[in-house]
Design a protein around this motif. Sequence first.
Motif, short mmCIF file in Angstrom:
data_model
loop_
_atom_site.label_atom_id
_atom_site.label_comp_id
_atom_site.label_asym_id
_atom_site.label_seq_id
_atom_site.Cartn_x
_atom_site.Cartn_y
_atom_site.Cartn_z
N THR A 35 0.84 -1.19 0.00
CA THR A 35 0.00 0.00 0.00
C THR A 35 0.87 1.24 0.00
O THR A 35 2.01 1.24 0.49
CB THR A 35 -0.93 0.03 1.22
N GLU A 36 0.33 2.32 -0.53
CA GLU A 36 1.09 3.57 -0.63
C GLU A 36 1.28 4.21 0.73
O GLU A 36 2.25 4.95 0.94
CB GLU A 36 0.34 4.53 -1.56
N ASP A 37 0.39 3.93 1.68
CA ASP A 37 0.47 4.54 3.00
C ASP A 37 1.42 3.81 3.93
O ASP A 37 1.64 4.25 5.06
CB ASP A 37 -0.92 4.60 3.64
N GLU A 38 1.96 2.69 3.51
CA GLU A 38 2.85 1.91 4.37
C GLU A 38 4.12 2.69 4.67
O GLU A 38 4.71 3.32 3.80
CB GLU A 38 3.20 0.58 3.68
N THR A 39 4.54 2.65 5.93
CA THR A 39 5.74 3.37 6.36
C THR A 39 6.74 2.40 6.95
O THR A 39 6.41 1.25 7.28
CB THR A 39 5.40 4.45 7.39
N LEU A 472 -5.80 1.33 -5.76
CA LEU A 472 -5.70 0.47 -6.92
C LEU A 472 -4.69 1.02 -7.93
O LEU A 472 -3.92 0.26 -8.53
CB LEU A 472 -7.06 0.30 -7.57
N VAL A 473 -4.68 2.34 -8.11
CA VAL A 473 -3.72 2.96 -9.02
C VAL A 473 -2.29 2.67 -8.55
O VAL A 473 -1.41 2.30 -9.34
CB VAL A 473 -3.96 4.48 -9.12
N TYR A 474 -2.06 2.82 -7.24
CA TYR A 474 -0.72 2.54 -6.70
C TYR A 474 -0.34 1.08 -6.90
O TYR A 474 0.79 0.77 -7.30
CB TYR A 474 -0.68 2.89 -5.21
N ILE A 476 -1.44 -1.23 -9.09
CA ILE A 476 -1.19 -1.60 -10.48
C ILE A 476 0.10 -0.96 -10.99
O ILE A 476 0.89 -1.60 -11.70
CB ILE A 476 -2.37 -1.19 -11.38
N PHE A 477 0.35 0.28 -10.60
CA PHE A 477 1.57 0.97 -11.05
C PHE A 477 2.82 0.34 -10.44
O PHE A 477 3.86 0.24 -11.10
CB PHE A 477 1.49 2.45 -10.68
N THR A 478 2.72 -0.09 -9.18
CA THR A 478 3.88 -0.68 -8.50
C THR A 478 4.08 -2.13 -8.90
O THR A 478 5.21 -2.60 -9.01
CB THR A 478 3.69 -0.58 -6.98
N PHE A 479 2.99 -2.86 -9.14
CA PHE A 479 3.06 -4.27 -9.51
C PHE A 479 2.36 -4.48 -10.85
O PHE A 479 1.26 -5.05 -10.92
CB PHE A 479 2.41 -5.15 -8.43
N PRO A 480 2.96 -4.00 -11.95
CA PRO A 480 2.29 -4.10 -13.25
C PRO A 480 2.10 -5.53 -13.74
O PRO A 480 1.33 -5.75 -14.68
CB PRO A 480 3.22 -3.31 -14.18
N ALA A 481 2.78 -6.50 -13.13
CA ALA A 481 2.59 -7.89 -13.54
C ALA A 481 1.17 -8.37 -13.28
O ALA A 481 0.74 -9.39 -13.85
CB ALA A 481 3.58 -8.80 -12.81
N VAL A 482 0.41 -7.65 -12.45
CA VAL A 482 -0.99 -7.99 -12.20
C VAL A 482 -1.79 -7.94 -13.50
O VAL A 482 -2.79 -8.64 -13.65
CB VAL A 482 -1.58 -7.05 -11.13
N LEU A 483 -1.34 -7.13 -14.44
CA LEU A 483 -2.04 -7.02 -15.72
C LEU A 483 -2.04 -8.35 -16.47
O LEU A 483 -2.94 -8.62 -17.26
CB LEU A 483 -1.41 -5.93 -16.59
N LEU A 484 -1.03 -9.19 -16.24
CA LEU A 484 -1.02 -10.52 -16.86
C LEU A 484 -2.18 -11.36 -16.35
O LEU A 484 -2.77 -12.15 -17.09
CB LEU A 484 0.31 -11.21 -16.57
N VAL A 485 -2.50 -11.20 -15.06
CA VAL A 485 -3.66 -11.91 -14.50
C VAL A 485 -4.94 -11.41 -15.16
O VAL A 485 -5.84 -12.19 -15.47
CB VAL A 485 -3.71 -11.72 -12.97
N LEU A 486 -5.02 -10.09 -15.39
CA LEU A 486 -6.20 -9.54 -16.08
C LEU A 486 -6.32 -10.08 -17.49
O LEU A 486 -7.42 -10.38 -17.96
CB LEU A 486 -6.11 -8.01 -16.11
N VAL A 487 -5.17 -10.22 -18.18
CA VAL A 487 -5.20 -10.78 -19.53
C VAL A 487 -5.72 -12.21 -19.50
O VAL A 487 -6.52 -12.62 -20.37
CB VAL A 487 -3.80 -10.72 -20.17
N GLY A 488 -5.29 -12.99 -18.52
CA GLY A 488 -5.80 -14.35 -18.38
C GLY A 488 -7.30 -14.39 -18.18
O GLY A 488 -8.00 -15.22 -18.78
N PHE A 489 -7.81 -13.47 -17.36
CA PHE A 489 -9.26 -13.41 -17.15
C PHE A 489 -9.98 -12.99 -18.43
O PHE A 489 -11.05 -13.53 -18.75
CB PHE A 489 -9.57 -12.42 -16.02
#
Length: 513
Positions: A35-39, A472-474, A476-489
């Motif tokens: 998460t973006e708020d993680e410190t 969600l923007v953070y 997807i931007f930080t872990f763009p490999a998630v888009l491969l899961v979307l392609v599979g779906f």
Amino acid sequence: MRALTLHLKILITLLVALGIGITAYQIFVLGIPVTEDETDDLWSIDAKVEFVANTKGPIKVQMFVPPLNQNFVSLNESFISNNYGVSVNRNDGNRRVTWSSRRAKGTQTLYYRLVMTKRYSGNGEQQAPAASGSIFREAIPMQGAEKIAAEALLSPIRQHSADVETFISEAIKRIGNPNDENVKLLLGGNASVSNKARIVESILSIAHVPLERVHTIRLTPEQLQQTPELWLRSFNGKNWLYFNPQTGEQGLPSDRMIWWHGDQPLVTVEGGKTESVSFTLNNSEINAIRLAQLTDQNTHAQFLDYSLYGLPLSTQQTYQIMIMIPIGVLVILILRNLVGIQTLGTFTPVLIALAFRETQLGFGIALFTLITALGLSLRSYLEHLKLQMLPRLSVVLTFVVILIAMISLFSHKLGLERGLSVSLFPMVILTMTIERLSITWEERGGGHAFKVAVGTIIAGSLAHLLMNIPQLVYFIFTFPAVLLVLVGFMLAMGRYRGYRLTELLRFKALLKD
């Protein structure tokens, strides 16, 4: 057909596994925050050296500083002094800073500051080198009563131990017993931790077991000022074994940082006297992703170099918008294939959703509805003139530009600054939307055209809401490999041939019959 289905299943499985695997590697191995708020903790350690300089002669001050090969990442190291030369040398695994000056007078103050973090310390070249050390030591000479007392203690220690680890622990525990007469003799009335460590070292040397002193700093926010804490360690042939010199407990706590090892004092001064060192620790929190960027900049770690964070800042802002387009497309795919909402294609609602980023949702829907309705009216009028398609589209496009300019002008006069953002609407998209809606009106009637227009607005609105969730923007931007899961779906959705939700309502009467 069966071979094609198997091929598709294998492709979907590979894409999903690859996307999940890369994302899991980034999270659990590289330690990139979810998460973006993680410190995370950022430690600042100040060592203040004070002494009184002699009035004549040069001055040379030497102090041990921590080796940069432990479980932390150094973000900044500073040597602060006035008119002193500074050099850092390495010797026997230690680092030593030397301040030198031709002459000085009165009380002198020198500072050493280290800013570090323990996150990401397992990456890059910051890992500790392979452990090595001596496994044999010559016995320390002892005579008379001290030798007899040491040998008397050594016998039960051997009986109650099975290896080097238990041997050292048992020796420390025996020396820690104040009621033992042999211990009293060896300590000579000095029960300090340093003296106990010396006695333990002497007893273990008789058994040829090497032991080394280690001086540590405790990373704790409660204790702001402290002095180095003494620990003992021994090499068993594979790893270093650390021991508490008072309790014999094995294992260096995770909140301890080794400052130096050996018997030498922390600081030595030539050309001065009454030297003293005081430590001050400060703990603060920093955004974890910002900390990752600082780690990449200050070390040889490269776990963000090949991510979108390696792009220039202006380019990152563009890609934060672009990378969310597949999310909007997924929303349209679900609404069309599963729910059954009819829209003007797939990408038109997504582009409209992007335009809503500037106008905000409510104002954007109103503007889109107004411009589309007026454009359809003009398109209907031009149809009576029997114009060809290209001139007709040119007129509609020009009309849209004029309409946008007029809305912006009146909004500015009325103090509605939000209306100025209407110019950011894609004019070509609006023109094609008007053209396609008018064709749909002619071919399938006004009711169907209205239904498609409403569906497009609903789909664009939902896509806009989902594409602008900050978390969600953070992610997807930080872990763009998630888009491969979307392609599979999406591939799996491509073989769906079942009923849509709206069709179930449509044919509800048939189900009753």
